[in-house]
Write an enzyme that holds these catalytic residues in place. Sequence first.
Site, PDB file in Angstrom:
ATOM      1  N   VAL A  79      -2.010  -3.239  -1.046  1.00 13.03           N
ATOM      2  CA  VAL A  79      -0.964  -3.056  -0.230  1.00 13.03           C
ATOM      3  C   VAL A  79       0.388  -3.422  -0.983  1.00 13.03           C
ATOM      4  CG1 VAL A  79      -2.048  -3.485   1.822  1.00 13.03           C
ATOM      5  CG2 VAL A  79      -0.963  -5.461   0.613  1.00 13.03           C
ATOM      6  N   GLU A 119       2.145  -2.240  -3.377  1.00 10.26           N
ATOM      7  CA  GLU A 119       2.777  -0.979  -3.826  1.00 10.26           C
ATOM      8  C   GLU A 119       3.232   0.074  -2.522  1.00 10.26           C
ATOM      9  OE1 GLU A 119       0.716  -0.865  -7.473  1.00 10.26           O
ATOM     10  OE2 GLU A 119       2.706  -0.648  -8.529  1.00 10.26           O
TER      11      GLU A 119
HETATM   12 MO1  MOS Z   1       2.961  -3.030 -10.979  1.00  7.54          MO
HETATM   13  S1  MOS Z   1       4.520  -1.996 -10.965  1.00  7.54           S
HETATM   14  O1  MOS Z   1       3.020  -4.532 -11.318  1.00  7.54           O
HETATM   15  O2  MOS Z   1       1.711  -2.736 -10.031  1.00  7.54           O
END
Ligand code: MOS
Length: 767
Positions: free
Chosen positions: A724, A726
């Site tokens: 979750v 991102e």
């Molecule tokens: Mo990454 S941008 O730490 O999933």
Amino acid sequence: MTRKIVKSKYHFEPDLIETIGEVSIEEIKPWGSNDELKIIGKPTSRIDGAVKVSGEAVYTSDVILPNMVYAKILRSPHPNAQIKNIDTSEAEQLEGVLYILTYKNAPEIGWYYNTSYLFDKQVRYQGDEVACVAAESEKIAEDALHLIKVEYENLPFVTDAVEALKDNSPKVHEWGNLPRGNPDKYKRGDVEKGLKEADLVIEDTFTTQVVVHNTTEPHCSVAKWEGSKLTVWDSTQAIFNVRDSIAASLQIPASSVRVIKKYMGGGFGSKLEAGKYSVIAALISRKIKRPVKIVLDRREENLAVGNRPNSIQTLKAGVKKDGTLTALSHHSIGSIGAYPDGAGCSWPLRTIYKCENVSTEEYSVFTNTGKSRAYRAPGHVQGTFGLESLIDIAAEKIGMDPLEFRLKNYTDKDQVYNIPYTSKKLKDAYEKGANAIGWHRRNKVPGSSNGILKRGIGMATQIWWGGGGPPAYATLKLNRDGSVNVMAGTQDLGTGTYTFIAQVASEVLQLPIEKISITIGDTETCPYCGASGGSTTAASVAPAVRDAAEQMKAKLISGAAAILETSEEKLIYAEGIISVKNDPSKKITIHEIISKMRERVLVTTGARSANPEGYMINTFGAQFAEVEVDTFTGKVRVIKIVAAHDIGRVLNPKTLENQFHGGIIQGLGYALMEERKVDSNTGKVLTANLYSYLIPTIMDTPEIEVIIVSEGDSMISSVGAKGVGEPAIIPTAAAIAHAVYNAIGVRIKSLPITPDKVLNALTLIKR
Ligand code: MOS
């Protein structure tokens, strides 16, 4: 339990990684609905919450060792220069200065794909490393930096990606300003043919700014030697990456390096690789035989540890009157700063909607600025703003509701690989999200509401990977008293890793969560797990923990069968007691089994299973925003965000909501205020602090409603959880931008949507 090594694939951010991983052969039946579970899916307070709020938790930046010294890094004030000489004599005289490292005495260590050394004689951006001073105190080290005399020969520089692409532009590296000499291209079908079939062709350009991670805890490292053994406390998302990079840089065995990271104040992608500061701390510590600590300050955080690249995206869509998308194309330029990275952002356009004819062309361009790095859903946040803005425009042009337009182009198959998803519940997310925000309330004619304060509603879609995969392992130790230690070489970035590991072990072994103690973030005591990035941690690690716990249960049952002289099938396990099915008087406790085995600790190691062949694993979601625009001041206030997502099983609703709040607030900052500004005349960053680089505060934070439409995805693992971290940030800025359009009736195509842009836009309508 038997193990074997099998092929598997998983996505780490945009990279499809083909791997082989060790898995248990015994299949564990995937959990059903969360209703059948006792601890998984139930709001569970962080097991590390109390030590964090009391201040007892030792973050890397809190580590203080006996005899420890402090180091500070001198950084280039110039965007592009040759170092002619460095004179450290005066700095060395300062009382308390212990050691100074420069290109003159540093070993020639290749760094970042050999494009520079630890200390290069050429500095390529304001903030590039020049020297490092170790001293008895941080203050002395800082004072000494001012006494180092560096002779620079300034060179022409370029800070703008579009300028950097021109033939006569200064070159950041000898071979030119494109890392591989060419743009990245992707194509399927025939875009020209698709555009001819369209009733309408829409083309537009959208731009996004550079933003900085600005983690709460700065990048930091503490290095300590004991003979040939090096221990490094590091604020990192990937302890094993850091261990191996340091070992390779110092040319010592990886087994001689131990990396520890217990608690952490955020990474967002900027702590996925080893930093130069970690290697520098280790080198100086070896020299002066005392522990060395380096903590970057807020200015360094803003200059030198990464950022989300900007984007200039020109998109084209062919649309039929009934809403069918006949073609999509994407052209983008983005600055990656002075060292190799990627600024591509076309993935959302390639995959969200059904479309046969697609082409993309992406330029990741060197400039004399700080290097970009992965930043929470790299590429997708920029790309979603571009694509979803174009989709909104297209829907309006053919007079269709933007949500209906999205449903019209819905796909149940991954568009790039042409294979089905393991599961996709985006339709449910659209429906529930729309209901929660009151989609029907939006202005039918954008900008038509009366008064100075105008309200509007908008939405945007999200796709990401986050399915995780092998390799990930967990070791479980069961003590005689029924208490449990779980070890896994993963990391908690503040996201809740400690807690979900304890929940999984507690669920399977039916033991109270208070009896479960977790050790993570230590390369020496924990089995391997990958980097905590790509929203893969829970999806990869939770099934490994479940495997270890299920094996422990099986081991206890076989032990009980031997002791009770019965067969395993006749036994049932409940809350640490094993009894005979139709003779409950015949029972035995964990304590009795382990004591009889004359052991004090039983050990198992679990592994993540392989991902299924022929399927795509993705997360999906939609966010809906309601905003209020002050047409007098130009200020946008976000009233409410509804986040409706399909992210597999919810392990812990509390930490899940935390993740969504964090992502949405960070997305709001991206939409409305955050921007790294570089002066193109001097090449200097104008915003290298937190008073000119604005991030949202609690005063900017809207009401946030999180709706999860999915349960466990039984095709991906025995746990069925996806990530979750991102997904939470991906559609926020686009949803806010569309709500602003719905409020004021003029579309702002450039982030951040600052008051000046709003007022300018409003002036345009009045004319
Ligand atoms: Mo990454 S941008 O730490 O999933």
